[in-house]
Design a protein around this motif. Sequence first.
Motif, short mmCIF file in Angstrom:
data_model
loop_
_atom_site.label_atom_id
_atom_site.label_comp_id
_atom_site.label_asym_id
_atom_site.label_seq_id
_atom_site.Cartn_x
_atom_site.Cartn_y
_atom_site.Cartn_z
N LYS A 247 92.27 -7.99 -23.31
CA LYS A 247 91.11 -9.16 -23.73
C LYS A 247 91.09 -9.19 -25.13
CE LYS A 247 87.98 -7.93 -19.97
NZ LYS A 247 86.74 -7.34 -19.57
N GLN A 248 91.78 -8.59 -26.07
CA GLN A 248 91.96 -8.71 -27.33
C GLN A 248 92.92 -9.63 -28.00
OE1 GLN A 248 91.86 -4.83 -29.34
NE2 GLN A 248 90.24 -4.10 -28.30
N VAL A 249 93.04 -10.66 -27.53
CA VAL A 249 93.93 -11.76 -27.64
C VAL A 249 93.50 -12.56 -28.79
CG1 VAL A 249 94.64 -11.79 -25.38
CG2 VAL A 249 92.94 -13.35 -26.30
N GLY A 250 94.52 -13.22 -29.42
CA GLY A 250 94.32 -14.12 -30.84
C GLY A 250 93.70 -15.32 -30.48
N PRO A 251 92.77 -16.07 -31.45
CA PRO A 251 92.25 -17.41 -31.21
C PRO A 251 93.30 -18.47 -31.22
CG PRO A 251 92.29 -16.53 -33.82
CD PRO A 251 92.97 -15.58 -32.88
N ALA A 252 92.86 -19.47 -30.60
CA ALA A 252 93.92 -20.65 -30.49
C ALA A 252 93.03 -21.77 -30.20
CB ALA A 252 94.44 -20.31 -29.04
N SER A 253 93.45 -23.04 -30.45
CA SER A 253 92.87 -24.34 -30.29
C SER A 253 93.69 -24.84 -29.33
CB SER A 253 92.85 -25.09 -31.57
OG SER A 253 94.19 -25.14 -32.07
N VAL B 95 90.05 -14.31 -21.09
CA VAL B 95 90.18 -14.26 -22.89
C VAL B 95 89.56 -15.13 -23.31
CG1 VAL B 95 92.93 -13.31 -22.70
CG2 VAL B 95 92.37 -15.82 -22.94
N SER B 96 89.22 -14.95 -24.71
CA SER B 96 88.45 -15.94 -25.54
C SER B 96 89.40 -16.75 -26.54
CB SER B 96 87.19 -15.28 -26.24
OG SER B 96 87.82 -14.14 -27.03
N VAL B 97 89.23 -17.94 -26.89
CA VAL B 97 89.91 -18.59 -27.85
C VAL B 97 89.08 -19.02 -29.09
CG1 VAL B 97 91.59 -19.17 -25.84
CG2 VAL B 97 89.64 -20.84 -26.46
N ALA B 98 90.08 -19.12 -29.97
CA ALA B 98 89.53 -19.53 -31.17
C ALA B 98 90.33 -20.83 -31.92
CB ALA B 98 89.05 -18.45 -32.26
N SER B 99 89.76 -21.42 -32.88
CA SER B 99 91.08 -22.72 -33.29
C SER B 99 91.48 -22.14 -34.71
CB SER B 99 90.07 -23.92 -33.73
OG SER B 99 89.47 -24.54 -32.72
N ILE B 100 92.74 -22.41 -34.79
CA ILE B 100 93.40 -22.05 -36.34
C ILE B 100 92.85 -22.95 -37.27
CG2 ILE B 100 95.37 -22.52 -37.40
CD1 ILE B 100 96.98 -21.89 -34.72
N GLN B 101 92.58 -22.28 -38.29
CA GLN B 101 92.10 -23.09 -39.40
C GLN B 101 93.10 -23.16 -40.44
OE1 GLN B 101 88.97 -24.24 -39.40
NE2 GLN B 101 88.61 -23.44 -37.21
N GLU B 102 92.81 -24.18 -41.47
CA GLU B 102 93.61 -24.30 -42.71
C GLU B 102 92.78 -23.93 -43.86
OE1 GLU B 102 95.33 -28.19 -44.30
OE2 GLU B 102 96.99 -27.56 -43.10
#
Length: 338
Positions: free
Chosen positions: A40-46, A73-80
Amino acid sequence: MRFLAGRKRLYFIIFLMILTVGGVAGYLALTASRTAANAKQVGPASGKLGGAVPASKKSEAPAKPEGKAAVPVSVASIQEGEVSSYITSTANLVPENDVKVLAESEGKVAEVRVEEGDRVAKGEILAQLDQGDAEITLKKAQDKASNTRLNFERAGKVLAENLMSREQYEKIATENEVARQEEAEAAWRLEKTTIRAPFSGHLTERMIRAGQHIRPGDVLFSVADFDPLIARIYLPEKDVLGLTEGRGVRITLKANETTQVKGRTRQISPVVDPATGTVKVTVEAVMPPPELRPGAFVSLAIVRETHPKALLVPREAILWEMQDSYLFIVDGAVARRR
């Protein structure tokens, strides 16, 4: 009887086998639950969480076996944004100006006018020694100087009338000069019975008390100027390559890590210590708050380089396996390791 004993042993062996099988089954169930929790500890993604790792280092996890339940899994957006790399070290913040006030005259302390923690101005009286002997010595020197000065003036008039030899005149002139020097020395010794602050700052330590007899060289006070506060650190030669003066520094108080202060690299030594292979770097705190006291133990983070347009992901999205790090990206409906 033998038959009954044999049956008891058989039942005992069967009971041990049941316990063993149950323990193995429990361990396998616990391992399976931990594996599911780690998944479940996966990385963020958009939609697609990629680009944070070079393509040459990509690696995919094995395909999901058919029929196995998918792990949500939960996802998150890549930021710049901006990201910096730092050189870290620890040190103590100390005043740049911190001196010991020494006695320059012998005598008894008549009065102490300041206490530890007091703010003092340059030239302010810190303590007063008994001046009785020094005043008497000065009065004798003044009287002697006055007499020799009168003799010197009369000798000048007599010499002008050619009633005195040049040798006698020069002797009187020498006596007058010596008397003047003795008067100046007596005045200096009287002045040294007054202990004054060498510069503006705080009195950090008092070593004397009224009635104490002191001698030249005795330590009387410590005075420190809290502005600026500096830290001296010693970095490996490779860490200071490309480092310039004026580079930003983040200073964090170790006693309370919520207290952070901006700083700057003020000086970088031009030489490498041959014994340690390190370079001395002086860091200055910029407008430190009152809770950042001199002597405080702090951590320092010097900005080495800054990338203004870096791809940023949450820290918890990065998973570590030995010396390797990876994250998961979304590929359709599957999270794949990269």
